[in-house]
Design an enzyme around this catalytic site. Sequence first.
Site, PDB file in Angstrom:
ATOM      1  CE  LYS A   1      -4.167   1.667  13.436  1.00  0.00           C
ATOM      2  NZ  LYS A   1      -3.409   0.744  12.589  1.00  0.00           N
TER       3      LYS A   1
ATOM      4  NE  ARG B   1      -5.693   0.893   6.728  1.00  0.00           N
ATOM      5  CZ  ARG B   1      -4.647   0.735   7.514  1.00  0.00           C
ATOM      6  NH1 ARG B   1      -4.424  -0.412   8.105  1.00  0.00           N
ATOM      7  NH2 ARG B   1      -3.831   1.740   7.726  1.00  0.00           N
TER       8      ARG B   1
ATOM      9  NE  ARG C   1       4.524   7.122  11.568  1.00  0.00           N
ATOM     10  CZ  ARG C   1       3.349   6.485  11.583  1.00  0.00           C
ATOM     11  NH1 ARG C   1       3.050   5.692  12.586  1.00  0.00           N
ATOM     12  NH2 ARG C   1       2.484   6.654  10.615  1.00  0.00           N
TER      13      ARG C   1
ATOM     14  NE  ARG D   1       4.632   4.050   8.024  1.00  0.00           N
ATOM     15  CZ  ARG D   1       3.508   3.645   8.597  1.00  0.00           C
ATOM     16  NH1 ARG D   1       3.545   3.090   9.787  1.00  0.00           N
ATOM     17  NH2 ARG D   1       2.368   3.806   7.987  1.00  0.00           N
TER      18      ARG D   1
ATOM     19  NE  ARG E   1      -0.751   6.568   6.048  1.00  0.00           N
ATOM     20  CZ  ARG E   1       0.262   7.018   6.795  1.00  0.00           C
ATOM     21  NH1 ARG E   1       1.089   7.924   6.323  1.00  0.00           N
ATOM     22  NH2 ARG E   1       0.441   6.550   7.991  1.00  0.00           N
TER      23      ARG E   1
HETATM   24  P1  ADP Z   1      -1.229   3.539   9.298  1.00  0.00           P
HETATM   25  O1  ADP Z   1      -2.239   2.993  10.264  1.00  0.00           O
HETATM   26  O2  ADP Z   1      -0.268   4.467   9.946  1.00  0.00           O
HETATM   27  O3  ADP Z   1      -1.807   4.097   8.035  1.00  0.00           O
HETATM   28  P2  ADP Z   1      -0.392   0.809   8.523  1.00  0.00           P
HETATM   29  O4  ADP Z   1       0.968   0.318   8.779  1.00  0.00           O
HETATM   30  O5  ADP Z   1      -1.509   0.142   9.246  1.00  0.00           O
HETATM   31  O6  ADP Z   1      -0.299   2.347   8.825  1.00  0.00           O
HETATM   32  O7  ADP Z   1      -0.714   0.744   6.960  1.00  0.00           O
HETATM   33  C1  ADP Z   1       0.137   1.287   5.975  1.00  0.00           C
HETATM   34  C2  ADP Z   1      -0.467   1.103   4.580  1.00  0.00           C
HETATM   35  O8  ADP Z   1      -0.607  -0.308   4.300  1.00  0.00           O
HETATM   36  C3  ADP Z   1      -1.889   1.658   4.399  1.00  0.00           C
HETATM   37  O9  ADP Z   1      -1.898   3.022   4.056  1.00  0.00           O
HETATM   38  C4  ADP Z   1      -2.429   0.775   3.262  1.00  0.00           C
HETATM   39  O10 ADP Z   1      -1.926   1.187   2.004  1.00  0.00           O
HETATM   40  C5  ADP Z   1      -1.819  -0.573   3.574  1.00  0.00           C
HETATM   41  N1  ADP Z   1      -2.694  -1.403   4.428  1.00  0.00           N
HETATM   42  C6  ADP Z   1      -2.455  -1.810   5.709  1.00  0.00           C
HETATM   43  N2  ADP Z   1      -3.456  -2.572   6.179  1.00  0.00           N
HETATM   44  C7  ADP Z   1      -4.377  -2.648   5.179  1.00  0.00           C
HETATM   45  C8  ADP Z   1      -5.645  -3.268   5.049  1.00  0.00           C
HETATM   46  N3  ADP Z   1      -6.191  -3.980   6.053  1.00  0.00           N
HETATM   47  N4  ADP Z   1      -6.295  -3.140   3.879  1.00  0.00           N
HETATM   48  C9  ADP Z   1      -5.777  -2.442   2.855  1.00  0.00           C
HETATM   49  N5  ADP Z   1      -4.595  -1.819   2.913  1.00  0.00           N
HETATM   50  C10 ADP Z   1      -3.885  -1.907   4.056  1.00  0.00           C
END
Ligand code: ADP
Length: 193
Positions: free
Chosen positions: A13, A88, A127, A133, A144
């Site tokens: 993404k 989400r 990654r 990360r 996740r």
């Molecule tokens: P990925 O899609 O690889 O899990 P992101 O960078 O989108 O990575 O998100 C990393 C973390 O940030 C998530 O695991 C969550 O803890 C938090 N996060 C990101 N976006 C949201 C959201 N819209 N609502 C709640 N938590 C979020």
Amino acid sequence: MLIVFIGPPGSGKGTQAKRLIAHLSIPHLSTGEILREAKASGSSLGQLAAQYMDEGRLVPDPLVLAMVGEKLREPKFADGCLFDGFPRTLQQARALDESLAERGTPLDMALELKADDNELVARMLRRASAEGRADDNPQTISHRMEVFRQQTAPLLDYYRFQGVLTPVDAMGTPDEVFERIKTAIDKRRRPKA
Ligand code: ADP
């Protein structure tokens, strides 16, 4: 164009979002990035968010909605935006719909990246060694994935019902996936043109 980008962790993404915003010349709103910046800033909200992120749990809706709400008021998001990693949860999706309805700018599409679980895990582990990360470790990764299945996958039905869901196959090279995304977007745009 207003686009929501949905994909399980590891679906590419972030990579595709960067290409897409350049291609469409629209700004990017990534909640993962906003939250990582908040964490790095050391603010109290950032520290609170970090407790969830580091375990692969979702940051609570009110905190995320407050942060997104503030961002969306910036003038650059008035005409178009790629929402990446947001919404989400169903609550976030409903809140987004409400604020977009208030502005009179409904969502154009929800792009879904699809890939099989083995490939997703393999990508995240690669990654982890390349980028380091904090949330790319085996335990957090599986959490996740589970969170995606339970809390985010229901959004696919939500957007399918609205007639805006556009699935894209995310297996293959980043170039191949991006070509598919562009084709999917062109198909959506044409009837309106
Ligand atoms: P990925 O899609 O690889 O899990 P992101 O960078 O989108 O990575 O998100 C990393 C973390 O940030 C998530 O695991 C969550 O803890 C938090 N996060 C990101 N976006 C949201 C959201 N819209 N609502 C709640 N938590 C979020």
